[in-house]
Design an enzyme around this catalytic site. Structure first.
Site, PDB file in Angstrom:
ATOM      1  N   ARG A  29      34.803  39.668  34.518  1.00 27.99           N
ATOM      2  CA  ARG A  29      35.142  40.548  33.379  1.00 27.99           C
ATOM      3  C   ARG A  29      35.858  39.827  32.235  1.00 27.99           C
ATOM      4  O   ARG A  29      36.983  40.169  31.869  1.00 27.99           O
ATOM      5  CB  ARG A  29      35.965  41.742  33.851  1.00 27.99           C
ATOM      6  CG  ARG A  29      35.269  42.555  34.943  1.00 27.99           C
ATOM      7  CD  ARG A  29      36.034  43.778  35.329  1.00 27.99           C
ATOM      8  NE  ARG A  29      36.016  44.789  34.296  1.00 27.99           N
ATOM      9  CZ  ARG A  29      36.688  45.941  34.406  1.00 27.99           C
ATOM     10  NH1 ARG A  29      37.429  46.181  35.467  1.00 27.99           N
ATOM     11  NH2 ARG A  29      36.615  46.854  33.460  1.00 27.99           N
ATOM     12  N   CYS A  64      39.151  40.193  38.326  1.00 30.83           N
ATOM     13  CA  CYS A  64      39.324  41.574  38.803  1.00 30.83           C
ATOM     14  C   CYS A  64      38.483  41.731  40.063  1.00 30.83           C
ATOM     15  O   CYS A  64      37.510  41.000  40.251  1.00 30.83           O
ATOM     16  CB  CYS A  64      38.835  42.509  37.694  1.00 30.83           C
ATOM     17  SG  CYS A  64      38.413  44.153  38.227  1.00 30.83           S
ATOM     18  N   LYS A 109      40.069  59.321  31.720  1.00 31.05           N
ATOM     19  CA  LYS A 109      40.920  58.124  31.609  1.00 31.05           C
ATOM     20  C   LYS A 109      40.323  57.145  30.605  1.00 31.05           C
ATOM     21  O   LYS A 109      41.006  56.610  29.726  1.00 31.05           O
ATOM     22  CB  LYS A 109      41.067  57.440  32.964  1.00 31.05           C
ATOM     23  CG  LYS A 109      41.618  56.021  32.893  1.00 31.05           C
ATOM     24  CD  LYS A 109      41.611  55.327  34.220  1.00 31.05           C
ATOM     25  CE  LYS A 109      40.318  54.773  34.685  1.00 31.05           C
ATOM     26  NZ  LYS A 109      39.934  53.465  34.125  1.00 31.05           N
ATOM     27  N   ASN A 110      39.010  56.909  30.710  1.00 27.82           N
ATOM     28  CA  ASN A 110      38.374  55.885  29.872  1.00 27.82           C
ATOM     29  C   ASN A 110      38.156  56.323  28.429  1.00 27.82           C
ATOM     30  O   ASN A 110      37.626  55.565  27.620  1.00 27.82           O
ATOM     31  CB  ASN A 110      37.062  55.427  30.526  1.00 27.82           C
ATOM     32  CG  ASN A 110      37.346  54.629  31.778  1.00 27.82           C
ATOM     33  OD1 ASN A 110      38.489  54.240  32.029  1.00 27.82           O
ATOM     34  ND2 ASN A 110      36.330  54.395  32.570  1.00 27.82           N
ATOM     35  N   ASP A 130      30.323  53.268  37.599  1.00 27.35           N
ATOM     36  CA  ASP A 130      31.538  53.887  38.141  1.00 27.35           C
ATOM     37  C   ASP A 130      31.239  55.010  39.125  1.00 27.35           C
ATOM     38  O   ASP A 130      32.165  55.588  39.693  1.00 27.35           O
ATOM     39  CB  ASP A 130      32.414  54.424  37.000  1.00 27.35           C
ATOM     40  CG  ASP A 130      32.978  53.312  36.123  1.00 27.35           C
ATOM     41  OD1 ASP A 130      33.493  53.610  35.045  1.00 27.35           O
ATOM     42  OD2 ASP A 130      32.864  52.138  36.527  1.00 27.35           O
ATOM     43  N   ARG A 187      45.347  55.332  39.898  1.00 23.00           N
ATOM     44  CA  ARG A 187      45.150  54.779  38.563  1.00 23.00           C
ATOM     45  C   ARG A 187      44.213  55.636  37.716  1.00 23.00           C
ATOM     46  O   ARG A 187      44.284  55.647  36.493  1.00 23.00           O
ATOM     47  CB  ARG A 187      44.544  53.365  38.654  1.00 23.00           C
ATOM     48  CG  ARG A 187      45.469  52.321  39.249  1.00 23.00           C
ATOM     49  CD  ARG A 187      44.909  50.952  39.025  1.00 23.00           C
ATOM     50  NE  ARG A 187      44.486  50.819  37.623  1.00 23.00           N
ATOM     51  CZ  ARG A 187      43.714  49.816  37.215  1.00 23.00           C
ATOM     52  NH1 ARG A 187      43.272  48.927  38.094  1.00 23.00           N
ATOM     53  NH2 ARG A 187      43.358  49.743  35.944  1.00 23.00           N
TER      54      ARG A 187
HETATM   55  C1  EPZ Z   1      34.503  49.929  30.928  1.00 20.44           C
HETATM   56  O1  EPZ Z   1      34.989  48.636  31.306  1.00 20.44           O
HETATM   57  C2  EPZ Z   1      35.211  50.916  31.856  1.00 20.44           C
HETATM   58  N1  EPZ Z   1      36.647  50.807  31.661  1.00 20.44           N
HETATM   59  C3  EPZ Z   1      34.861  50.582  33.309  1.00 20.44           C
HETATM   60  O2  EPZ Z   1      35.432  51.589  34.148  1.00 20.44           O
HETATM   61  C4  EPZ Z   1      33.353  50.655  33.481  1.00 20.44           C
HETATM   62  O3  EPZ Z   1      33.022  50.237  34.775  1.00 20.44           O
HETATM   63  C5  EPZ Z   1      32.672  49.712  32.465  1.00 20.44           C
HETATM   64  O4  EPZ Z   1      33.083  50.024  31.130  1.00 20.44           O
HETATM   65  C6  EPZ Z   1      31.159  49.835  32.511  1.00 20.44           C
HETATM   66  O5  EPZ Z   1      30.744  51.132  32.307  1.00 20.44           O
HETATM   67  C7  EPZ Z   1      37.203  51.432  30.593  1.00 20.44           C
HETATM   68  O6  EPZ Z   1      36.553  52.066  29.770  1.00 20.44           O
HETATM   69  C8  EPZ Z   1      38.691  51.314  30.448  1.00 20.44           C
HETATM   70  P1  EPZ Z   1      32.143  46.310  29.909  1.00 20.44           P
HETATM   71  P2  EPZ Z   1      34.705  47.366  30.364  1.00 20.44           P
HETATM   72  O7  EPZ Z   1      32.831  45.478  28.882  1.00 20.44           O
HETATM   73  O8  EPZ Z   1      34.634  47.790  28.959  1.00 20.44           O
HETATM   74  C9  EPZ Z   1      30.599  41.892  30.735  1.00 20.44           C
HETATM   75  C10 EPZ Z   1      36.676  52.457  35.958  1.00 20.44           C
HETATM   76  O9  EPZ Z   1      36.372  52.475  37.162  1.00 20.44           O
HETATM   77  N2  EPZ Z   1      31.454  41.490  29.593  1.00 20.44           N
HETATM   78  O10 EPZ Z   1      31.219  47.354  29.427  1.00 20.44           O
HETATM   79  O11 EPZ Z   1      35.666  46.317  30.753  1.00 20.44           O
HETATM   80  C11 EPZ Z   1      31.435  42.402  31.917  1.00 20.44           C
HETATM   81  O12 EPZ Z   1      31.904  41.353  32.701  1.00 20.44           O
HETATM   82  C12 EPZ Z   1      36.411  51.178  35.124  1.00 20.44           C
HETATM   83  O13 EPZ Z   1      37.172  53.416  35.332  1.00 20.44           O
HETATM   84  C13 EPZ Z   1      31.432  40.183  29.166  1.00 20.44           C
HETATM   85  O14 EPZ Z   1      30.719  39.339  29.726  1.00 20.44           O
HETATM   86  O15 EPZ Z   1      33.248  46.950  30.859  1.00 20.44           O
HETATM   87  C14 EPZ Z   1      30.436  43.303  32.628  1.00 20.44           C
HETATM   88  O16 EPZ Z   1      29.622  42.546  33.458  1.00 20.44           O
HETATM   89  C15 EPZ Z   1      36.028  50.011  35.965  1.00 20.44           C
HETATM   90  N3  EPZ Z   1      32.226  39.851  28.112  1.00 20.44           N
HETATM   91  C16 EPZ Z   1      29.626  43.880  31.472  1.00 20.44           C
HETATM   92  O17 EPZ Z   1      29.802  43.010  30.363  1.00 20.44           O
HETATM   93  C17 EPZ Z   1      33.012  40.764  27.449  1.00 20.44           C
HETATM   94  O18 EPZ Z   1      33.718  40.407  26.497  1.00 20.44           O
HETATM   95  C18 EPZ Z   1      30.031  45.291  31.059  1.00 20.44           C
HETATM   96  O19 EPZ Z   1      31.416  45.334  30.935  1.00 20.44           O
HETATM   97  C19 EPZ Z   1      33.012  42.097  27.903  1.00 20.44           C
HETATM   98  C20 EPZ Z   1      32.221  42.451  28.974  1.00 20.44           C
END
Ligand code: EPZ
Length: 434
Positions: free
Chosen positions: A125, A120, A22-23, A308, A400
């Site tokens: 996030r 969320c 999915k990701n 995850d 999802r």
């Molecule tokens: C991706 O989410 C995945 N989703 C998530 O999978 C996964 O948990 C996550 O990466 C971490 O591995 C998809 O790929 C669609 P991040 P993403 O930006 O990109 C902070 C699932 O279960 N952050 O790497 O949204 C954020 O809050 C989902 O399939 C900021 O502060 O995660 C978090 O604490 C859930 N500002 C950390 O960084 C930003 O602009 C990592 O988030 C972006 C992120």
């Protein structure tokens, strides 16, 4: 709303096949926005988030065809003309990954209007790092009324150092940089296999990218991208979920169609817990003789232990002798499943970002509530070993990101059924013109 009814006690035996990731599929579908030519994706999982992305792209004017029958895992997307480069709140609120269209839209159309995703279940996030990256590429960004409005005549290559490792932030900015004037150097990037898979597709579309899959990515901008065909990588999180389900049930399970190298940290950890794990080609076999031993984990960015897989591992830890300390370093609120597992008889104490799991605790069936995608997977895993019949509510969360999980589990011996309005077999819709 659909529910799962699961009777615990059966060891999982046999072979279960993993779907596409999915990701990896979500950013790949967004990448189609970068060209007016058709992009065909194979091995696309049939999950609800793919359907949401189809609707998102169609609303902008894209032709999106989700395959049927033998072609059910193929998607062809053509963004010849994008009448309205906008991602509405209605769609973004159901799937935050919709923000992945921001970079491609401003790069291709020079303008984009994307709803801010809002909070969320697992954390705040924000997408501030996406925005900062696009501003470094010269985009003018304005935020009002819950929307991000971005504009740029043409993006310009730049040096970008992410304050924090972000998966979709890396993907969003990398996509935008492909059509920028000049070279972009991105530092502190996410190294997830899904990022490398996206770069693989973009390169087939004519992009010039180096270093994807490492923390430094270099993108040499080009003026135009073309169509391409690409096969999405297997879903390492779905594979990990099945491996843990096989382990906790004392089964002998072969998880096929996966990429074992993407699972190294998990397989190593399961070895420490006392499981027999072997991989061969695109399969991982897990064999459990019981006597699981407690072992700590701390979630990290790839190649560290994936956040995850944290919830699924917690379910396993409830059946291991001793105390496992689980530290969640990525998201600030990702222990919603713990209280539901406690309702089933687990012994878990939450201390801030740490969960202390004492095992082994016999689990008993209960009515439990899924709060997010991976939390629901951990409840399914726990129910497979609980005494009696567990009812899991709100399984729309699991739909999802898992394709027909109940059928796959039933095919290897689980007693699981779905009740409530049946999820339509085919979530695909014929070719639609917006
Ligand atoms: C991706 O989410 C995945 N989703 C998530 O999978 C996964 O948990 C996550 O990466 C971490 O591995 C998809 O790929 C669609 P991040 P993403 O930006 O990109 C902070 C699932 O279960 N952050 O790497 O949204 C954020 O809050 C989902 O399939 C900021 O502060 O995660 C978090 O604490 C859930 N500002 C950390 O960084 C930003 O602009 C990592 O988030 C972006 C992120």
């Amino acid at each position: 709303m659909d529910k799962f009814v699961i009777r615990g006690g059966n060891p999982l035996l046999g072979t279960v096949r993993v779907s596409g990731a999915k990701n990896a599929a979500l950013p790949a579908m967004a990448a189609a926005l970068l060209t007016e030519e058709p992009v065909t994706l194979e091995n696309v999982p049939q999950v609800r988030d793919i359907e949401t992305t189809r609707r998102l792209l169609a609303a902008m004017g894209a032709d999106v065809e989700l395959g049927y029958g033998r072609a059910q895992h193929r998607t062809t997307i053509c963004c010849r003309s994008l009448a309205s480069p906008e991602a509405s709140y209605e769609l973004v609120k159901t799937m935050r990954a919709s923000t992945l269209v921001l970079g491609p839209l401003v790069a291709r159309c020079g303008t984009a209007r994307v709803s801010l995703p809002g909070g969320c279940a697992i954390g705040a996030r924000p997408i501030d790092l996406h925005i900062k990256g696009l501003e470094r590429l010269g985009a003018k960004i304005n935020q009002e009324h819950g929307y991000v409005e971005a504009s740029a005549k043409r993006l310009r290559g730049a040096e970008i150092i992410f304050d924090k490792v972000t998966v979709t932030g890396t993907e969003d900015v990398m996509m935008a940089a492909t059509l920028a004037e000049g070279t972009t150097v991105m530092e502190n990037c996410a190294c997830e296999p899904e990022v490398a898979d996206l770069a693989d597709l973009l390169t087939k579309m004519g992009a010039r990218i180096e270093g994807a899959g490492t923390s430094t990515i270099r993108v040499h901008g080009v003026s135009k991208l073309h169509g391409a065909k690409h096969r999405i990588i297997p879903d390492r999180i779905e594979a990990g979920t099945f491996i843990i389900a096989g382990a906790i049930t004392g089964g002998d399970l072969n998880v096929a169609g996966c990429e074992p190298t993407h699972l190294s940290v998990l397989l190593q950890k399961l070895g420490e817990v006392g499981l027999k794990v072997a991989h061969h080609g695109d399969s991982v076999r897990v064999l459990s003789e019981g006597n699981l031993k407690a072992s700590d984990i701390a979630t990290e960015e790839y190649p560290g232990f994936p956040t995850d897989m944290q919830a699924q591992y917690m379910a396993l830890a409830t059946q291991a002798a001793g105390t496992s300390v689980i530290t969640e370093n990525i998201f600030e609120n990702r222990f919603m499943h713990a209280q539901e597992l406690v309702r089933m008889g687990a012994n878990i104490k939450i201390e801030g970002r740490r969960a202390v799991v004492r095992g082994k605790s016999p689990l008993s069936a209960a009515a439990v509530l899924a709060s997010d995608l991976r939390a629901s997977a951990s409840l399914v895993i726990a129910a497979l070993v609980a005494e009696g019949e567990t009812i899991i509510d709100r399984v729309y969360h699991i739909d999802r990101g898992y394709e027909h999980i109940e059928e796959k589990l039933r095919s290897v011996g689980a007693q699981i059924r779905r009740i409530g309005e049946m999820l339509p077999k085919k979530i695909a819709a014929p070719l639609v013109k917006a």
